[in-house]
Design a protein around this motif. Sequence first.
Motif, PDB file in Angstrom:
ATOM      1  N   ALA A   1       1.492  -0.080  -7.398  1.00  0.00           N
ATOM      2  CA  ALA A   1       0.394   0.670  -6.897  1.00  0.00           C
ATOM      3  C   ALA A   1      -0.330   1.076  -8.145  1.00  0.00           C
ATOM      4  CB  ALA A   1       0.687   1.767  -5.913  1.00  0.00           C
ATOM      5  N   THR A   2       0.401   1.792  -9.024  1.00  0.00           N
ATOM      6  CA  THR A   2      -0.150   2.445 -10.225  1.00  0.00           C
ATOM      7  C   THR A   2      -0.623   1.278 -11.237  1.00  0.00           C
ATOM      8  OG1 THR A   2       1.381   4.429 -10.058  1.00  0.00           O
ATOM      9  CG2 THR A   2       0.592   4.036 -12.095  1.00  0.00           C
TER      10      THR A   2
ATOM     11  N   ILE B   1      -0.042  -0.610   2.926  1.00  0.00           N
ATOM     12  CA  ILE B   1       0.489  -1.619   2.101  1.00  0.00           C
ATOM     13  C   ILE B   1       1.236  -3.018   2.717  1.00  0.00           C
ATOM     14  CG2 ILE B   1       3.028  -1.270   1.760  1.00  0.00           C
ATOM     15  CD1 ILE B   1       2.806  -0.119  -0.943  1.00  0.00           C
TER      16      ILE B   1
ATOM     17  N   VAL C   1      -4.109   1.808  -8.149  1.00  0.00           N
ATOM     18  CA  VAL C   1      -4.383   2.556  -6.966  1.00  0.00           C
ATOM     19  C   VAL C   1      -4.284   4.151  -7.409  1.00  0.00           C
ATOM     20  CG1 VAL C   1      -3.194   3.582  -5.073  1.00  0.00           C
ATOM     21  CG2 VAL C   1      -3.322   0.993  -5.484  1.00  0.00           C
TER      22      VAL C   1
ATOM     23  N   ILE D   1       5.280   2.267  -5.603  1.00  0.00           N
ATOM     24  CA  ILE D   1       4.461   3.091  -5.975  1.00  0.00           C
ATOM     25  C   ILE D   1       4.448   2.483  -7.503  1.00  0.00           C
ATOM     26  CG2 ILE D   1       4.633   5.486  -7.263  1.00  0.00           C
ATOM     27  CD1 ILE D   1       6.120   6.327  -4.778  1.00  0.00           C
TER      28      ILE D   1
ATOM     29  N   TYR E   1       8.792   5.790   1.442  1.00  0.00           N
ATOM     30  CA  TYR E   1       8.477   6.009   0.071  1.00  0.00           C
ATOM     31  C   TYR E   1       9.318   4.951  -0.612  1.00  0.00           C
ATOM     32  CZ  TYR E   1       9.220   8.251  -4.330  1.00  0.00           C
ATOM     33  OH  TYR E   1       9.329   8.873  -5.528  1.00  0.00           O
TER      34      TYR E   1
ATOM     35  N   ILE F   1      -3.358   4.078  -1.129  1.00  0.00           N
ATOM     36  CA  ILE F   1      -2.451   3.208  -0.422  1.00  0.00           C
ATOM     37  C   ILE F   1      -1.752   3.890   0.543  1.00  0.00           C
ATOM     38  CG2 ILE F   1      -0.021   2.382  -0.992  1.00  0.00           C
ATOM     39  CD1 ILE F   1      -2.063   0.284  -1.094  1.00  0.00           C
TER      40      ILE F   1
ATOM     41  N   LEU G   1      -1.361  -4.342  -1.681  1.00  0.00           N
ATOM     42  CA  LEU G   1      -1.466  -3.982  -3.134  1.00  0.00           C
ATOM     43  C   LEU G   1      -2.113  -5.472  -3.832  1.00  0.00           C
ATOM     44  CD1 LEU G   1       1.957  -2.281  -4.140  1.00  0.00           C
ATOM     45  CD2 LEU G   1      -0.386  -1.453  -4.103  1.00  0.00           C
TER      46      LEU G   1
ATOM     47  N   SER H   1       1.610   3.979   3.389  1.00  0.00           N
ATOM     48  CA  SER H   1       3.058   3.235   3.569  1.00  0.00           C
ATOM     49  C   SER H   1       3.693   4.077   4.668  1.00  0.00           C
ATOM     50  CB  SER H   1       3.729   3.052   2.198  1.00  0.00           C
ATOM     51  OG  SER H   1       4.879   2.383   2.549  1.00  0.00           O
TER      52      SER H   1
ATOM     53  N   TYR I   1      -3.889   7.090  -5.433  1.00  0.00           N
ATOM     54  CA  TYR I   1      -3.128   7.926  -4.571  1.00  0.00           C
ATOM     55  C   TYR I   1      -2.305   7.013  -3.334  1.00  0.00           C
ATOM     56  CZ  TYR I   1      -2.430  12.537  -3.074  1.00  0.00           C
ATOM     57  OH  TYR I   1      -1.636  13.851  -2.775  1.00  0.00           O
ATOM     58  N   TYR I   2      -1.177   7.674  -3.018  1.00  0.00           N
ATOM     59  CA  TYR I   2      -0.319   7.113  -2.294  1.00  0.00           C
ATOM     60  C   TYR I   2       0.127   8.080  -1.157  1.00  0.00           C
ATOM     61  CZ  TYR I   2       4.122   4.341  -1.433  1.00  0.00           C
ATOM     62  OH  TYR I   2       5.289   3.461  -1.071  1.00  0.00           O
TER      63      TYR I   2
END
Length: 195
Positions: free
Chosen positions: A94-95, A57, A99, A91, A86, A81, A65, A83, A101-102
Amino acid sequence: MEKSLRIMIAEDEFLVLMGLKSNIEQLGHQVIGEATDGESAVELAIEKKPDLILMDINMPNIDGLEAIKKINEKLFTPSIIVSGYYDEDFIRRATEEGVFYYLIKPIDIKDLKIAINISISRFKEFQKLQHDLKDTKKALEARKYIERAKGILMDRKKLKEPEAMKFLQKLSRNQNKKLVVVAKEIIQADSIFSE
């Protein structure tokens, strides 16, 4: 074992990059490109067309992103992604950028394997939905042409709706053409005669 994937890594911390590369290769996948900043990640992804992108990230030049957003404008590629912490806002962003998955550092090989499997699975579902949507649009479009051609036949040949449909089907069979193609030809012919 699942199919070997062509994976690109975008990570500006050398040791993390090497660790990810090692884990990806241990999982039987191929690292086809490495980028250490956001701009080169975008260029590399567009050039190499990876099956999956692992993107940190916090990248120099443009963040991960933003890089994924730019990549997805050219070619939609599943991405994970990475990072150091958290963050709800990341997040959410990203969504929104698609994306799949994180992951939070440090990343072990089991977490990476799960992330890759889930991302590819979600991407396949997404592709299927896109395909189904195209098929539905095509079917609706075809339906419109067929209905219009039936209307023309009912008007010109004084047929009832079921007879017009049978006539269209017979033409389709006799000419060995799809129903929608015959319907379009009837509509075109009618427009010529109507002028």
